[in-house]
Design an enzyme around this catalytic site. Structure first.
Site, PDB file in Angstrom:
ATOM      1  N   THR A  50      36.869  47.046  38.022  1.00  0.00           N
ATOM      2  CA  THR A  50      38.123  47.752  38.313  1.00  0.00           C
ATOM      3  C   THR A  50      38.308  48.921  37.345  1.00  0.00           C
ATOM      4  O   THR A  50      38.684  50.027  37.751  1.00  0.00           O
ATOM      5  CB  THR A  50      39.326  46.799  38.150  1.00  0.00           C
ATOM      6  OG1 THR A  50      39.077  45.612  38.880  1.00  0.00           O
ATOM      7  CG2 THR A  50      40.614  47.440  38.609  1.00  0.00           C
ATOM      8  N   TYR A 113      43.596  42.543  50.179  1.00  0.00           N
ATOM      9  CA  TYR A 113      44.217  43.044  51.395  1.00  0.00           C
ATOM     10  C   TYR A 113      44.033  42.110  52.593  1.00  0.00           C
ATOM     11  O   TYR A 113      44.996  41.530  53.072  1.00  0.00           O
ATOM     12  CB  TYR A 113      43.771  44.479  51.758  1.00  0.00           C
ATOM     13  CG  TYR A 113      44.584  45.025  52.923  1.00  0.00           C
ATOM     14  CD1 TYR A 113      45.901  45.417  52.737  1.00  0.00           C
ATOM     15  CD2 TYR A 113      44.057  45.087  54.211  1.00  0.00           C
ATOM     16  CE1 TYR A 113      46.676  45.863  53.794  1.00  0.00           C
ATOM     17  CE2 TYR A 113      44.828  45.531  55.271  1.00  0.00           C
ATOM     18  CZ  TYR A 113      46.132  45.919  55.068  1.00  0.00           C
ATOM     19  OH  TYR A 113      46.896  46.340  56.123  1.00  0.00           O
ATOM     20  N   TYR A 139      35.471  36.331  40.421  1.00  0.00           N
ATOM     21  CA  TYR A 139      36.545  37.062  39.742  1.00  0.00           C
ATOM     22  C   TYR A 139      37.844  36.806  40.481  1.00  0.00           C
ATOM     23  O   TYR A 139      37.978  37.144  41.655  1.00  0.00           O
ATOM     24  CB  TYR A 139      36.181  38.554  39.696  1.00  0.00           C
ATOM     25  CG  TYR A 139      37.195  39.462  39.037  1.00  0.00           C
ATOM     26  CD1 TYR A 139      38.219  38.976  38.221  1.00  0.00           C
ATOM     27  CD2 TYR A 139      37.122  40.843  39.230  1.00  0.00           C
ATOM     28  CE1 TYR A 139      39.124  39.831  37.622  1.00  0.00           C
ATOM     29  CE2 TYR A 139      38.025  41.705  38.627  1.00  0.00           C
ATOM     30  CZ  TYR A 139      39.028  41.189  37.830  1.00  0.00           C
ATOM     31  OH  TYR A 139      39.933  42.045  37.241  1.00  0.00           O
ATOM     32  N   ARG A 144      46.095  41.715  41.704  1.00  0.00           N
ATOM     33  CA  ARG A 144      45.528  42.873  42.403  1.00  0.00           C
ATOM     34  C   ARG A 144      45.142  42.551  43.836  1.00  0.00           C
ATOM     35  O   ARG A 144      45.084  43.447  44.666  1.00  0.00           O
ATOM     36  CB  ARG A 144      44.277  43.384  41.669  1.00  0.00           C
ATOM     37  CG  ARG A 144      44.602  44.254  40.483  1.00  0.00           C
ATOM     38  CD  ARG A 144      43.360  44.985  40.003  1.00  0.00           C
ATOM     39  NE  ARG A 144      43.645  45.783  38.811  1.00  0.00           N
ATOM     40  CZ  ARG A 144      43.852  47.092  38.816  1.00  0.00           C
ATOM     41  NH1 ARG A 144      43.821  47.787  39.934  1.00  0.00           N
ATOM     42  NH2 ARG A 144      44.099  47.725  37.685  1.00  0.00           N
ATOM     43  N   LYS A 167      35.628  34.793  36.109  1.00  0.00           N
ATOM     44  CA  LYS A 167      36.553  35.617  35.321  1.00  0.00           C
ATOM     45  C   LYS A 167      37.943  35.288  35.837  1.00  0.00           C
ATOM     46  O   LYS A 167      38.271  35.574  36.993  1.00  0.00           O
ATOM     47  CB  LYS A 167      36.233  37.104  35.500  1.00  0.00           C
ATOM     48  CG  LYS A 167      37.201  38.021  34.760  1.00  0.00           C
ATOM     49  CD  LYS A 167      36.917  39.493  35.024  1.00  0.00           C
ATOM     50  CE  LYS A 167      37.977  40.361  34.359  1.00  0.00           C
ATOM     51  NZ  LYS A 167      37.822  41.793  34.688  1.00  0.00           N
ATOM     52  N   ILE A 209      36.224  39.410  29.533  1.00  0.00           N
ATOM     53  CA  ILE A 209      35.790  40.681  30.131  1.00  0.00           C
ATOM     54  C   ILE A 209      36.981  41.615  29.965  1.00  0.00           C
ATOM     55  O   ILE A 209      38.039  41.392  30.547  1.00  0.00           O
ATOM     56  CB  ILE A 209      35.341  40.492  31.587  1.00  0.00           C
ATOM     57  CG1 ILE A 209      34.067  39.624  31.608  1.00  0.00           C
ATOM     58  CG2 ILE A 209      35.102  41.850  32.265  1.00  0.00           C
ATOM     59  CD1 ILE A 209      33.562  39.259  32.993  1.00  0.00           C
TER      60      ILE A 209
END
Length: 298
Positions: A50, A113, A139, A144, A167, A209
């Site tokens: 990202t 989304y 992840y 997000r 993550k 991370i």
């Protein structure tokens, strides 16, 4: 082929992608930035996460960026490539490309989304792990994606020989504890939240991370080194000392502040690709003030 091994412990930088003022990739600045990271003791590098603006960098360009980082790093630390999108076929293509150019592992976000059910997440990650010739890091960043990979789903995915780590960026410590309980030694856990590095490592996370380590790699590594040594008192002091800078780095959407910080340090221009825009003056003033407090000349 079973790929279960720990990819890194400690601190991995989710690298910003240095750009020129026209938005093209600044490979010269990127090369210096990678050297700066390695010289300061970073334990691994994540490219095209990202923070690297992967959403606005085209597939062919991403492959060249990953190749560049792999060649520049030349085996000194593991290189992890972000290959996740919300289209499973695209993720498989991205993953194969990252494998081809020599990434040591891939980092794959949950679909955003369109999201997915937990059953869909198992199908998505299984298809990707089946296609990958390197280990896969799941992840989970619901803030997000609007999609939460539940601990019991992570435990099912941990049975796959190529899925080695997660993550975890929910910011929810109770979920982290449940992950540790259900996944035990089957899945390494990394913090995806700089503000929770020390509490998560106290609960058995292997490291972080990080966005923070773009700016202060040496101090970030000192914090995870203290955790690795079991000195959580020193680690806690560092976590608190670094918190104002962490807060400044998230005062606008990541990687807007990280890009401003990297540019101020001489790595690329303060330019992002739309829809991201450069940092506002008032938030930037706070960021630079926190950088100065930690000895950076900006």
């Amino acid at each position: 082929r079973n790929m279960k091994h720990t990819i890194f412990t400690g601190m991995a930088t989710a690298l910003v992608t240095p750009m020129a003022s026209d938005g093209s990739i600044d490979y010269e600045g990127f090369g210096r930035f990678i050297e700066f990271q390695i010289e300061n003791g970073i334990n691994a590098l994540v490219v095209m996460g990202t923070t690297g603006e992967n959403a606005t960098i085209e597939y062919t360009e991403q492959k060249e960026i990953i190749r560049f980082v792999v060649e520049k790093v030349a085996g000194r630390v593991p290189v992890i490539a972000g290959t996740g999108t919300n289209n499973t076929e695209h993720v498989i293509s991205n993953t194969k490309a990252a494998c081809e150019v020599g990434a040591d592992a891939v980092l794959v976000v949950t679909p955003y989304y369109n999201k997915a059910t937990q059953k869909g997440l198992i199908a998505h990650f299984t298809a990707i792990a089946d296609a990958s010739t390197v280990p896969v890091i799941l992840y989970n960043v619901p803030g997000r994606t609007g999609c939460n990979l539940l601990p019991k789903t992570a435990a099912k995915l941990a049975e796959h020989p190529n899925i080695v780590a997660i993550k975890e960026a929910t910011g929810n410590m109770a979920q982290m504890v449940e992950l540790r309980t259900l996944c035990g030694d089957k899945l390494d856990i990394y913090s995806g939240e700089d503000a929770l590095t020390v509490p998560m490592m106290a609960m058995g996370a292997k490291g972080t991370i990080s966005v923070l380590s773009n700016v202060v790699p040496k101090e970030s590594v000192a914090m995870t080194d203290a955790c690795k040594a079991g000195d959580f008192e020193t680690a806690a002091k560092l976590q608190c000392k670094l918190l104002p800078l962490i807060n400044a780095l998230f005062s606008e959407v990541n990687p807007i502040p990280a890009k401003a910080a990297a540019a101020a340090m001489g790595f690329g221009a303060d330019v992002l690709r739309l829809p991201l825009t450069s940092m506002e003056d008032h938030t930037k003033a706070v960021l630079f003030e926190e950088m100065r407090k930690l000895g950076l000349d900006v």
